[in-house]
Design a protein around this motif. Sequence first.
Motif, PDB file in Angstrom:
ATOM      1  N   SER A 109      44.147  42.968  42.416  1.00  0.00           N
ATOM      2  CA  SER A 109      44.624  44.358  42.383  1.00  0.00           C
ATOM      3  C   SER A 109      44.429  45.027  43.736  1.00  0.00           C
ATOM      4  CB  SER A 109      43.909  45.138  41.279  1.00  0.00           C
ATOM      5  OG  SER A 109      42.512  45.152  41.496  1.00  0.00           O
ATOM      6  N   ILE A 148      47.508  46.270  46.149  1.00  0.00           N
ATOM      7  CA  ILE A 148      47.603  47.679  46.553  1.00  0.00           C
ATOM      8  C   ILE A 148      47.624  47.791  48.069  1.00  0.00           C
ATOM      9  CG2 ILE A 148      46.383  49.890  46.571  1.00  0.00           C
ATOM     10  CD1 ILE A 148      45.301  49.133  43.773  1.00  0.00           C
ATOM     11  N   ASN A 165      51.035  46.388  49.436  1.00  0.00           N
ATOM     12  CA  ASN A 165      52.159  47.295  49.236  1.00  0.00           C
ATOM     13  C   ASN A 165      52.055  48.529  50.127  1.00  0.00           C
ATOM     14  OD1 ASN A 165      54.235  46.845  46.802  1.00  0.00           O
ATOM     15  ND2 ASN A 165      52.329  45.778  46.334  1.00  0.00           N
ATOM     16  N   GLN A 221      54.651  49.525  53.082  1.00  0.00           N
ATOM     17  CA  GLN A 221      55.286  50.831  53.067  1.00  0.00           C
ATOM     18  C   GLN A 221      55.101  51.522  54.413  1.00  0.00           C
ATOM     19  OE1 GLN A 221      57.108  51.876  50.664  1.00  0.00           O
ATOM     20  NE2 GLN A 221      57.531  53.970  51.268  1.00  0.00           N
ATOM     21  N   ALA A 228      47.607  47.085  39.876  1.00  0.00           N
ATOM     22  CA  ALA A 228      48.112  47.480  41.194  1.00  0.00           C
ATOM     23  C   ALA A 228      49.440  48.214  41.077  1.00  0.00           C
ATOM     24  CB  ALA A 228      48.259  46.244  42.082  1.00  0.00           C
ATOM     25  N   TRP A 229      50.320  47.730  40.188  1.00  0.00           N
ATOM     26  CA  TRP A 229      51.607  48.399  39.978  1.00  0.00           C
ATOM     27  C   TRP A 229      51.398  49.843  39.532  1.00  0.00           C
ATOM     28  CZ3 TRP A 229      53.400  50.648  35.491  1.00  0.00           C
ATOM     29  CH2 TRP A 229      54.720  51.098  35.521  1.00  0.00           C
ATOM     30  N   VAL A 263      50.110  51.922  42.565  1.00  0.00           N
ATOM     31  CA  VAL A 263      51.113  52.108  43.614  1.00  0.00           C
ATOM     32  C   VAL A 263      52.247  53.015  43.154  1.00  0.00           C
ATOM     33  CG1 VAL A 263      52.867  50.921  44.998  1.00  0.00           C
ATOM     34  CG2 VAL A 263      50.585  49.942  44.785  1.00  0.00           C
ATOM     35  N   THR A 264      52.759  52.786  41.957  1.00  0.00           N
ATOM     36  CA  THR A 264      53.940  53.527  41.503  1.00  0.00           C
ATOM     37  C   THR A 264      53.603  54.865  40.852  1.00  0.00           C
ATOM     38  OG1 THR A 264      53.953  52.368  39.356  1.00  0.00           O
ATOM     39  CG2 THR A 264      55.222  51.395  41.172  1.00  0.00           C
ATOM     40  N   TRP A 313      57.362  49.522  44.537  1.00  0.00           N
ATOM     41  CA  TRP A 313      56.543  48.339  44.276  1.00  0.00           C
ATOM     42  C   TRP A 313      57.240  47.083  44.775  1.00  0.00           C
ATOM     43  CZ3 TRP A 313      51.990  46.410  42.954  1.00  0.00           C
ATOM     44  CH2 TRP A 313      51.926  45.126  42.435  1.00  0.00           C
ATOM     45  N   GLN A 314      56.464  46.199  45.394  1.00  0.00           N
ATOM     46  CA  GLN A 314      56.993  44.918  45.844  1.00  0.00           C
ATOM     47  C   GLN A 314      56.076  43.804  45.357  1.00  0.00           C
ATOM     48  OE1 GLN A 314      57.268  45.854  50.171  1.00  0.00           O
ATOM     49  NE2 GLN A 314      59.383  45.153  49.977  1.00  0.00           N
TER      50      GLN A 314
END
Length: 850
Positions: free
Chosen positions: A499, A503, A506, A510, A797-798, A801-802, A809-810
């Motif tokens: 996680s 994070i 990503n 970004q 992590a998603w 991040v989101t 998210w990637q």
Amino acid sequence: MGRAEGFLLATRFAARELRGGLTGFYVFLACIALGTAAIGAVNAVSQSITEGINQEGQVILGGDLRFELVHRTASAGERAFLDSLGDVAVSADMRSMARLEDQSDQSLVELKAVDGSYPLYGELVTKPALDRSALFGEREGVYGLATQQILLDRLNLKVGDRVRLGNATYEIRATIEREPDAVSDGFAFAPKTLLSMEGLRASGLVQPGSLVEYVYKVRAPANTTPEGLRAMAERANAEFPTAGWSIRNRGNAAPALSANIERFAQFLTLVGLTALVTGGVGVANAVRAFLDSKRNVIATFKCLGAPGWFVTAVYLMQILAIALVGIAIGLVLASITPWIAVWALSDIIPLPADRGFYPAALGLATIFALVTTLAFAMLPLGRARDIPATALFREDGLQTDTRPRITYLLVSIVLIGLLAWLAVATSFDRKIAIIFLAGVAFSFAVLRAVSFGVQMIARRAPRVRSTSLRLAIGNIHRPGALTPSVVLSLGLGLTLLVSIALIDGNLRRQIEGNLPERAPNFFFVDIQNGVIDGFTRLITSNAGENGALNRVPMLRGRIVEVNGQDVSQIELPPEAAWVLRGDRGITYATEVPENSTLVEGAWWPEDYAGDPLVSFSAEEARELGLAIGDTITINVLGRNITARIASLRQVQWESLAINFVMVFSPNTFAGAPHAWLATLTLPGADATEEAGILREVTQAFPAVTTVRVKDAIELVNRLIGQLATAIRAAAAVALVASVLVLGGALAAGNRARVHDAVVLKMLGATRNMLMGAFSLEYLMLGAATALFALLAGGAAAWFVVTQVMNLPWQVLPGVAAGTLVTALVLTVGFGLAGTWRILGQKAAPVLRNL
């Protein structure tokens, strides 16, 4: 035998058995020591820095009281009041561009102009050491300044060279070695540069509406108590209710830094607690293995008439004694950590951290460790208590499916509840602590379900022809299998690492990739009203048709009331407090700004002339509990203005475009002096083009501050890298605990593996066949654990991040591959390390004891 005599006898037996050493308890010791050291060290370092701030509050703050005003100096009445409190030192802080004399290069700098009384406390250390006159005084029409070495490196300068600030030329007379009140000024995005107030006035940088922060530091009489300082601050607000100044005292010298330290300490404490709880699984495994090795002794006790509580007392005393050894090791490590941290952080956080002994931090770590030990040792002790002597003699060991008495189960549940309560009660943000603990509990439950699922799949797997593979599958689901221990021990640590890695990955992508593509190339600050048209023409002519210039008026103000209530009396969650803390950038507009979407309420008409209205950022309004129709009072230029919330906007903060929490109706600030803020976006521009525009703007408008966004992104990226390194190091503690638990679980299973290996070898199995079977078993368990870590860590992590960061998210396949390799290396490596020794056991001694 009475209870008192029984406990005395149990103590003697426990002490006698401990003479045999700590064999079998090394993993136990390591888990407890690691968790204790992590929690104790984090809290000790946090307390060290916090106490250092408190002890040196006068030096860090630069005075006993600090009054801050934005855009304006204190009025005559306000200054007279400040002078009545004690000695006063005045400084002015702003950003500007430092340029070479030939205008060929420039750099953003943080200017701090000081008067003759600076510093009231502490010492400004420069190289070379100069008095104030020699450092800042005027020589042949040129004022002096001191700056940080980084500026000299950027512009290829040396002491004695000259630079231009605004309309004046200055001589660099020294570099800054130590600035006593630097921490209270906040984080600097550019090299700090000191000069005199007279020197700043000569630059022409300060104009009506310029973004300047004036700071008045007061040295109160020597006998002034903290209560007296608070009374002075209350008097200041009472006598000048519309001053709009922000007041701090020496007891609150660096509130933002202290809060951030406490937040980070909370996070690291929770990570340390995760390591301790993960180590608790190792404690349970170690206790079970220890009691398994003592089954003949326990059977003998029971055959001689010892009651169940006697057996529990004997081994509970031993477990506590060994736990205390581990705790002592952890406390020693935690005690020396503040000394190491002060040395390691001296270049990052210039704080006079207190190098001392922190019994409160060490005591908290001790309580956590003891409660964890007892919570995870109770169930194995309860199972041993109630197994009859005949079963202990007849069976191979303690059966894990034996249910302990309800008393032991309840005690274990209560202790785990106490552990959770301690974590929440000692947290800076209890909401985060509760979410974190709920996540850990959920992870344990899911990991147990995963191990059950793996065993069920193995049980129902079709029969295969390969003997090694068939043995491996059988080992996964047989009674006493290592599956639950391996999945549980590795799963939590790997999930945490996955996680954090996702994070970080990503966020970096970004910042390094998507963000620079969408973000503007430049921010221009402090564009005065008199030059805004000329500035616009210059940018338009240089940027060409593809350039996009966005400009807005900007002031700064501080929210002083919400719905008529003083903001200092409002309790807010930490995520919303930043809006009300300090000054905020504000603007006015006739239309909804770019990068904003109206989600509630209505925008005012273009010719609106009624009572002041404001549009608030929707997310921040929700966090503050604000709604349409509520009122906020903001102090701008010493005037309180109350506005009604007319609409809420969804703001795209991640675009790095011009965005404000508050946008007011234009009539709110009619006639108020202000400057302009602008952004320039140049699609496809290279470094040469950007440098040309920067040079043109700086030469034509020296008072305009230009920030190249790529430089700011690089700075942020470095900071994130440092933070990510610290977080990964903390998460590695949890992984180390997982590895220790894994090693202990595999060691605990070695006894059964010896019997299996001997019987199979007697039936014709070769060492290579058995090694292959065990390797396949560990390989499948490691792969299953890695798969869970990828799914669970990816989901966590998603969400962060989101949903928390509001970023795209990637999927990062490199993280997936790294996690899989880590899991396989750990499980197969540890498994085979112990198995190789097992396979070399002679058959005869083992068969005699079956």
